[in-house]
Write a protein that holds these residues in place. Sequence first.
Motif, PDB file in Angstrom:
ATOM      1  N   ALA A 129       0.834  -1.193   0.000  1.00 14.08           N
ATOM      2  CA  ALA A 129       0.000   0.000   0.000  1.00 14.08           C
ATOM      3  C   ALA A 129       0.874   1.251   0.000  1.00 14.08           C
ATOM      4  N   GLU A 130       0.224   2.381  -0.186  1.00 15.86           N
ATOM      5  CA  GLU A 130       0.923   3.663  -0.265  1.00 15.86           C
ATOM      6  C   GLU A 130       1.791   3.913   0.978  1.00 15.86           C
ATOM      7  N   GLY A 131       3.055   4.250   0.749  1.00 15.09           N
ATOM      8  CA  GLY A 131       3.953   4.587   1.847  1.00 15.09           C
ATOM      9  C   GLY A 131       4.611   3.403   2.523  1.00 15.09           C
ATOM     10  N   ALA A 163      -2.096  -3.084  -1.833  1.00 16.75           N
ATOM     11  CA  ALA A 163      -2.815  -2.289  -2.829  1.00 16.75           C
ATOM     12  C   ALA A 163      -3.607  -3.172  -3.787  1.00 16.75           C
ATOM     13  N   TRP A 227      -0.371   3.947   8.948  1.00 16.37           N
ATOM     14  CA  TRP A 227      -1.191   3.545   7.812  1.00 16.37           C
ATOM     15  C   TRP A 227      -2.400   2.726   8.272  1.00 16.37           C
ATOM     16  N   ARG A 232      -7.870   5.046   4.864  1.00 13.32           N
ATOM     17  CA  ARG A 232      -7.540   4.564   3.519  1.00 13.32           C
ATOM     18  C   ARG A 232      -7.038   3.130   3.515  1.00 13.32           C
ATOM     19  N   SER A 233      -6.630   2.611   4.666  1.00 13.57           N
ATOM     20  CA  SER A 233      -6.123   1.240   4.732  1.00 13.57           C
ATOM     21  C   SER A 233      -7.246   0.206   4.712  1.00 13.57           C
TER      22      SER A 233
END
Length: 424
Positions: A129-131, A163, A227, A232-233
Amino acid sequence: MSLDPRTLLRELFDTAIAAAHPAQTLARHLPRVHGGRTIVIGAGKAAGAMAEVAEAHWNGEVDGLVVAPYGYGANCQRIEVVEAAHPVPDDAGERVARRVLELVSGLTEDDRVIFLLSGGGSALLALPAEGISLDDKRALNKALLKSGAAIDEMNCVRKHLSAIKGGRLARACWPASVYTYAISDVPGDEATVIASGPTVGDPTTSADALAILKRYGIEVPAHIRAWLEDPRSETVKPGDPCLARSYFTLIATPQQALDAAAAKAREAGLEVLILGDLEGESRDVAKVHAGIARQVRKHGQPLKAPCLILSGGETTVTVRGKGRGGRNAEFLLSLTAALKGEPGIWALAGDTDGIDGMENNAGALMSPCSYKRALAAGLNPLHELDDNNGFGFFAELGDLVTTGPTRTNVNDFRAILILESAEQ
């Protein structure tokens, strides 16, 4: 069928594996050819073999991309087969996951995606995932594997750091139809758990993932915790509109493999008791099996010898020692220590994918002589168990079971053969 115990147990193991192979199970489930594009994607230990079947039985145009572990490839002409690392993901798995998302982007309602899914897909489709970096996921994956966490707990954490998992792949395919054909390697055959459920709604939450990390004392960097605390997770939940055209079909399960082995055993004149999918620490599950086997031999309950006890599922190993071995070798080592050479009892335990843990064996075989042979060789089963050295123990006895990559995976297979009663 042979009644030689070693040969018989190996024949039963091979029968269970064959019953779950894609060549026997996939073709009849494939959708009919009609308009629009057909894209085949896939991930898991059976992905290569599944791709071969899909390509051979699909009459229309098709292309695609699947990922399998190293050594589990396939000979396909239209579907690309890529290999990557398992159980700890590598760069190849991350690259192929990005390519899969690119391949299914921009599809229409007339298009269809055939998703070939099997155990191992969670590590093989590794897109953080992002980051979050791949190194982050590797470190966390190793910690989870050593912690004794159950597969559904590990996959809960993985889904919320991904993701592509937890329904996100289905979202990427929308509005195309998605047909997921899965080989189950998890107790209960839960679609949300198999390879972390890339195309199904996920009922677990990021709070659940954080609770699992706390339960097993796994420390994570601040950015991973941040996160998991970020909305968003969250994964795609059941009932999400992007799942309206996503269809999930199980084509092989652990129960099918156990049933096939049981039928083979009955042909040899054995009564069979199937215990089903089991979870728990390998060494503890072994003690329960030992108690049942001893009850059969001494009291003829719940079956009379000669008979067979079968079980599947996925046990866990909390790693405390420095030895080598997977959960099946650990199970047999604990069984050996518990039975102490009880006459007339044989056992085989192996992983149907051909790899026990991270070793090159599928499992091992225990005979009534294993305990005495080990002591004669200077091996104390309890000491070896304390060191998690099941592989080393059975390698020394020459009783490892090796199949090579089987190209399927319906999890563990355990068979205990009881050939005589105490009254004999």
